[in-house]
Design a protein around this motif. Sequence first.
Motif, short mmCIF file in Angstrom:
data_model
loop_
_atom_site.label_atom_id
_atom_site.label_comp_id
_atom_site.label_asym_id
_atom_site.label_seq_id
_atom_site.Cartn_x
_atom_site.Cartn_y
_atom_site.Cartn_z
N LEU A 120 -3.58 3.83 8.56
CA LEU A 120 -3.94 3.91 6.98
C LEU A 120 -3.89 5.41 6.33
N THR A 121 -4.53 6.22 6.75
CA THR A 121 -5.03 7.36 6.15
C THR A 121 -3.66 8.36 6.15
N SER A 122 -2.76 8.23 6.92
CA SER A 122 -1.40 9.05 6.97
C SER A 122 -0.69 8.45 5.88
N ARG A 123 -0.75 7.29 5.20
CA ARG A 123 -0.14 6.86 4.14
C ARG A 123 -0.52 7.49 2.62
N ASP A 182 -13.50 3.59 3.26
CA ASP A 182 -14.45 3.23 4.07
C ASP A 182 -14.28 3.93 5.50
N ASP A 183 -15.39 4.38 5.93
CA ASP A 183 -15.33 5.08 7.18
C ASP A 183 -14.95 4.70 8.42
N VAL A 184 -14.65 3.19 8.40
CA VAL A 184 -14.05 2.51 9.47
C VAL A 184 -12.71 3.17 9.59
N PHE A 185 -12.06 3.71 8.65
CA PHE A 185 -10.62 4.17 8.66
C PHE A 185 -10.70 5.67 9.35
N LYS A 186 -11.72 6.24 9.44
CA LYS A 186 -11.86 7.79 9.47
C LYS A 186 -10.83 8.31 10.69
N ASN A 187 -10.83 7.27 11.94
CA ASN A 187 -9.71 7.85 13.05
C ASN A 187 -8.59 6.95 12.92
N ILE A 194 -10.65 2.44 -1.46
CA ILE A 194 -10.22 1.82 -0.47
C ILE A 194 -11.10 1.19 0.48
N GLY A 195 -11.36 0.01 0.74
CA GLY A 195 -12.28 -0.61 1.62
C GLY A 195 -12.87 -2.15 0.90
N GLY A 196 -13.87 -2.60 1.33
CA GLY A 196 -14.36 -3.66 1.23
C GLY A 196 -15.13 -3.75 -0.39
N GLY A 197 -15.88 -4.80 -0.56
CA GLY A 197 -16.67 -4.86 -1.85
C GLY A 197 -17.61 -3.48 -2.16
N THR A 198 -18.08 -3.11 -1.09
CA THR A 198 -18.89 -1.70 -1.18
C THR A 198 -18.46 -0.85 -1.57
N PHE A 241 0.72 -1.30 -0.09
CA PHE A 241 -0.08 -0.16 -0.05
C PHE A 241 0.86 1.33 0.05
N ASN A 242 1.92 1.09 0.68
CA ASN A 242 2.83 2.38 0.39
C ASN A 242 3.45 2.81 -0.82
N GLN A 243 3.08 1.88 -1.94
CA GLN A 243 3.62 2.36 -3.07
C GLN A 243 2.39 3.10 -3.85
N LEU A 244 1.36 3.50 -3.02
CA LEU A 244 0.02 4.02 -3.90
C LEU A 244 0.50 5.15 -4.62
#
Length: 360
Positions: free
Chosen positions: A51-54, A42-47, A98-102, A19-22
């Motif tokens: 993940l988000t800092s990358r 996906d908003d489960v990653f909101k806080n 970035i997330g699941g199928g949805t 993921f670091n290569q994104l």
Amino acid sequence: MSYKNFPMVPRVIFGRGSFNQLNDVLASKRLGINAPFIFLVDDVFKNNSWLTSRIQLSYDDKIIFVSAEEEPKTSQVDDLVEDIILMSKQRPSGVIGIGGGTLLDLAKAVSIMLTNEGSAKDYQGWDLVKSKAIYHVGVPTISGTGAEVSRTTVLTGPEKKLGINSDFTPFDQVILDSELTRGVPKDQWFYTGMDCYIHCIESLTGTYLNAFSESYGNMALDLCKQIFLEDHLSDIESQEKLMMASWHGGMSIVYSQVGVAHAMSYGLSYLLGTKHGIGNCIVFDHLEEFYPEGVKLFKQMKAEHGIVLPKGLCADLSDSDFNVMIKVALSLEPLWENALGKNWKKIITPEKLKSLYQKM
């Protein structure tokens, strides 16, 4: 005979930490300082700064957090497209899901609707998209749906639940980093993993089966058995294997089709909003008649992991409710033909479907 000429995802990065290569991947795809990258996350990653800092934002790039609590809707796609158009000075350089199928399905649909007129509901069906989508990237954070590889984006519309199936749907780039799947709740891990398992069973027992689908399906099925029935795998091995099972299971249905469980779970989802993975499990649990070996193994996996499926979903439904579900399910003709052959309408009647739904 005319053979299908399906596109595949042209570029894939696989590996823990990839993921670091994104940011490097996106750098060469930027169309200008006024053409942002839009990250649908996906908003489960909101806080979750891990993940988000990358994600490195430049110029007008935006992260839009999206809830995956409900199945993706055509109206949701339309709203996202409108928001993106309003916030962007020019057409975006790309959409990254970035997330699941949805989230992956939403990213595919949004990238299509940024270059095609009208509403997403106008494109539910097979090969209705006219213009190439903008550049789009998929980064799964849960494994099993196969959304990262498929040529469809499954959406619930005002009248039906049906994918935008087109040659423009698949991602231009996928990043498979199994580290992103750590921390997925066990029940969700099981339900999406079983989505992959059911893809395999429906593909491998279908009338559309061919050597292309079979080779991918067998590989995915073997991986599912290792993950869900053997207990010697480490967490990392299990995560990596499920990520590959999802990919191969998705590839298996690209050149064939799914079957009874998917058709019926679309009905549940349309009427009751049942999430796709758990919906497939609830339906598949009652399909011994169609998939005797597959259901037997499924029940074994369910017991192995202490999974208890909800009961009584259809207990209080009216006749008109059943009719809605039956109509949605029966509209998915290629799925029924794959499962039961060209004479499927003689086997699957509305009455037959109702009796199956009443068990759930």
